[in-house]
Design an enzyme around this catalytic site. Structure first.
Site, PDB file in Angstrom:
ATOM      1  N   ASP A 118       0.833  -1.211   0.000  1.00 42.69           N
ATOM      2  CA  ASP A 118       0.000   0.000   0.000  1.00 42.69           C
ATOM      3  C   ASP A 118       0.874   1.272   0.000  1.00 42.69           C
ATOM      4  OD1 ASP A 118      -3.142   0.536   0.454  1.00 42.69           O
ATOM      5  OD2 ASP A 118      -2.072   1.987   1.679  1.00 42.69           O
ATOM      6  N   TYR A 145      -3.373  10.963   1.243  1.00 44.67           N
ATOM      7  CA  TYR A 145      -3.927  10.825  -0.108  1.00 44.67           C
ATOM      8  C   TYR A 145      -3.878  12.149  -0.859  1.00 44.67           C
ATOM      9  CZ  TYR A 145      -5.676   6.205   1.163  1.00 44.67           C
ATOM     10  OH  TYR A 145      -5.754   4.900   1.541  1.00 44.67           O
ATOM     11  N   HIS A 159      -5.026  -7.703  -0.239  1.00 41.79           N
ATOM     12  CA  HIS A 159      -4.234  -6.488  -0.045  1.00 41.79           C
ATOM     13  C   HIS A 159      -3.482  -6.463   1.281  1.00 41.79           C
ATOM     14  CE1 HIS A 159      -3.331  -2.223  -0.645  1.00 41.79           C
ATOM     15  NE2 HIS A 159      -3.806  -1.975   0.557  1.00 41.79           N
TER      16      HIS A 159
END
Lengths: 490, 490
Positions: free
Chosen positions: A260, A405, A461
């Protein structure tokens, strides 16, 4: 600026074959073929021309931007004297926090029930969520879980103005070579994600003559690491902090395992510090170079040539991938544009925060579980899930973590650095339900020394929590390749 | 299937000029021009060909899908006997709700402060938010505001299984013709949004020989109207409910004023019931026909021809519009894909719900106020803002209201119906900061009888709250045109 290998071939071609000449030949041929030449042929020829030109343009490598390797992220200005001490730390979930959290969970308003016949198609299933929240409120063992996490030595130290939390676990070496490895998590995790794999990495294996000393870190603004109050702390800048942390601990050269955002950060570290990173193992391998995106897109027309047929479904049809990405990236879009809004929206609701992060965790473990009530959450141990939620809640890290982000897309240095290839030996492990799959052929745009690659038909993930054994086996195997690489390139 | 006007011209052209012939001419010309013909000419010619073909394809009008005009949205199955009574209703904010709300606001955890030097660039500014929440907690007059809303007669009635709330306000006619008008709001509003314009619409004006009888409705799942537990309640289906509501009230023909989702719903009503809607006034005029989107895109290359230079900045450069849309549509993306997640995330936090909706309301009033602390919120009266939040909170309408975003994209009937033009006389008012601006030339793709159009250099998305007088003036003016249209087309 060095051109990639076939750039020079292209120059040669251009020298002997000017565009005018090319057009002339094309038109003569066109006249002869007359009615056989259909408009789509013209378009196809134009497309090839544009394609060759675009490829040439995209293969160019930008210059490394100048970066301040000691930028200050703490409040106000840098003090004259910096505190470089390393302080032992213990995780505590105190009673005030626990009582408050339980009070808020008890005080929850009843949820709107899912639409008739729906499971997780409209997002978090509130019937399932209620079960999780009830467990958090009545059965989750806050103190016991903290004790469990505290079986490893924890520390904090101040790097570039931010208090960074990490675990440092030395192996029982038993005559084996000890290799330092930095583990980096993503959102909404913390170093807790590595809880299961730490002992596996620090335990020697008969078949390998090395073992790992682990540093598992919380990214700034995540877990127990402080967030910044200054704009600009993007994955490139976090990479610098992480590198400086490792130097503080005495590791001038080290390995990295990450997924990630940790993997994005590590990728930048490999680009910025290619002589300091000895090897990079990633469970979210990603070349974000424009050339790779173009290859991915164009590849949809020739998929049989660019990806093994058994893995084709991971990339194409593009329509399916796009549909999945659009369906699952609303949170990403919101966090990349309005992090402070979603931060404020769930700042005072543990139930709401859990709903928001759990839906995402669930689907990332298995994208095909939209039609189940749990939406994928049953692929993760319930206590692991609630550790993640508790750490995020107790440290009030929603806003600081989601800001990553926004920062990742706001600064040109990220775009530039992600377009520069790295020579660091790299190993990729592709679990089935990872968000995006790129075949080695594309990964090599970024990782020129991709020395090991594994593709599994299961997993998702959150590999360190979901499939810890497979992840660690692959780290050991890959490290053999890293060592061979260095032996060859001494 | 009737072809639009110039479709037949194109057929004529195709008859005499086959594609093969066209290619032949092109190639001969190409050979003669030889070196003068550059690759981009080939591409341009191909583009024109593709363009003409695409236009022909896009101008086709699909058939109206078959729709059940009495579909059941209530719990379980339709009962044998339906309750069609109209029940007077009073808005009450009761003490239990108020005390609980205030307790939750008092109990709020401290917010993460904005990043140094930032106002609303990362989303909701938590310093400004705190001021709003303090006012909500300590000064907002819950009972007084409810009394104010109750100065109009409120009702509820059950349509297709759902309890629908509306206000119905008759004018003092004073010898004027009384025209029924339905007002429809969008997200996150309710009929409360029309509070200021209702008296303006029901008060006769000397210069007009008509006045309005207003029905201001809460869309199902919004305000005091019940949400459904069945999937599929998209804007087309809501349009059917709204039409059936009006019939229940004795209005077989009526006018509509609407914005946001209300306007989308009204647009579908105009398409489905062209003989029942007498005129449509919209402050969010939008043709969602594919041809309109193509025109909008292609128009960026020839913007001087398709939009008056003084309004050009509302459409182009496309890059600026796209940047704005990407920046502001995270909430939209999330709600269209995971409505139940965001619903659960803010179900038990009035502060969080306010943060989430207020940031959006602010920027929609003025997209240029990102660099202010209030982010546009000071363009709306504080009490209006808190009425909206209180109504949403008290009725627990977050999940049911955001589901509309998901439903609007999940069902083919919406795509089909939005591609069918309507003959209903329509008036468009374009406020400066409305999300998207389409010139009349594009709007006419959908609204073939666009009889009035106003473009103002101020105002924003929540016109009825932000610029009520200008909105109502335009409704009166437009209605003159609606009446002229009907006189002409008797």
């Amino acid at each position: 600026m060095p051109l990639p290998e076939h750039g020079s071939l292209f120059s040669l071609f251009m020298k002997y074959c000017s565009m005018d000449f090319f057009v002339k030949v094309l038109l003569h041929m066109g006249f002869l073929l007359n009615n056989m030449l259909k408009p789509f042929t013209i378009i196809a020829v134009a497309a090839v021309g544009i394609g060759v030109g675009t490829n040439y343009y995209l293969q160019r490598v930008p210059d490394m931007p100048k970066l301040d390797l000691n930028r200050w992220w703490g409040d106000g200005n840098r003090p004259n004297q910096e505190d470089e001490s390393i302080r032992p730390f213990k995780i505590t979930f105190n009673d005030t926090m626990i009582d408050d959290l339980k009070m808020r969970l008890r005080n929850r308003r009843p949820y709107t029930r899912p639409l008739e016949g729906m499971q997780s198609e409209y997002g978090m299933n509130t019937i399932y969520l209620e079960k999780l929240l009830k467990y958090w409120q009545d059965e989750y063992d806050f103190k016991g879980r903290a004790d469990l996490l505290n079986r490893y030595p924890h520390y904090k130290t101040r790097v570039q103005g931010l208090d960074i939390h990490y675990m440092r676990v030395k192996p029982e070496a038993k005559g084996k070579q000890v290799l330092p490895i930095l583990l980096m998590h993503g959102w909404p995790s913390s170093s807790k994600e590595f809880d299961k794999i730490i002992p596996m990495l620090t335990t020697p294996r008969d078949e390998y003559d090395f073992v790992f000393e682990v540093v598992a870190v919380d990214l700034p603004g995540f877990g127990f690491s402080e967030g910044t109050n200054k704009p600009g702390l993007n994955p490139v800048q976090i990479g610098i902090i992480m590198r400086n942390l490792m130097r503080r601990l005495g590791f001038n050269k080290f390995y990295i395992q990450a997924g990630d955002w940790g993997s994005q950060t590590a990728t930048h570290m490999c680009t910025m510090f290619p002589d300091e990173i000895l090897g990079f193992h990633t469970n979210m391998p990603l070349s974000s170079r424009p050339i790779s995106n173009v290859k991915y897109l164009v590849g949809s027309l020739f998929s049989s040539f660019i990806v093994e047929s058994k893995h084709k479904h991971r990339m194409y049809p593009l329509k399916d991938l796009m549909r999945y990405l659009v369906r699952e990236s609303g949170y990403f879009h919101l966090q990349a544009t309005k992090p402070d809004t979603i931060g404020a929206a769930i700042a005072d609701t543990p139930a709401g925060m859990a709903a928001y992060i759990f839906e995402k965790i669930g689907i990332c473990t298995n994208r095909k579980q939209l039609h189940t009530q749990h939406g994928g959450l049953e692929n993760i141990d319930l206590n692991d899930l609630l550790d993640t939620a508790t750490i995020l809640w107790a440290n009030e890290r929603i806003t600081t973590s989601v800001r990553l982000y926004a920062e990742a897309f706001a600064w040109p240095e990220v775009l530039i650095i992600q377009d520069i290839p790295t020579k660091v030996p790299t190993a990729a492990i592709n679990f089935l339900h990872e968000v995006v799959y790129q075949p080695d052929w594309i990964l090599r745009d970024k990782f020129t020394n991709l020395v090991h690659s594994t593709t599994l038909d299961f997993g998702g993930h959150f590999a360190a929590m979901q499939t810890p054994k497979e992840l660690v086996d692959d780290i050991f195997k890959s490290t053999v390749e890293f060592l061979k690489f260095h032996a060859r390139n001494k």
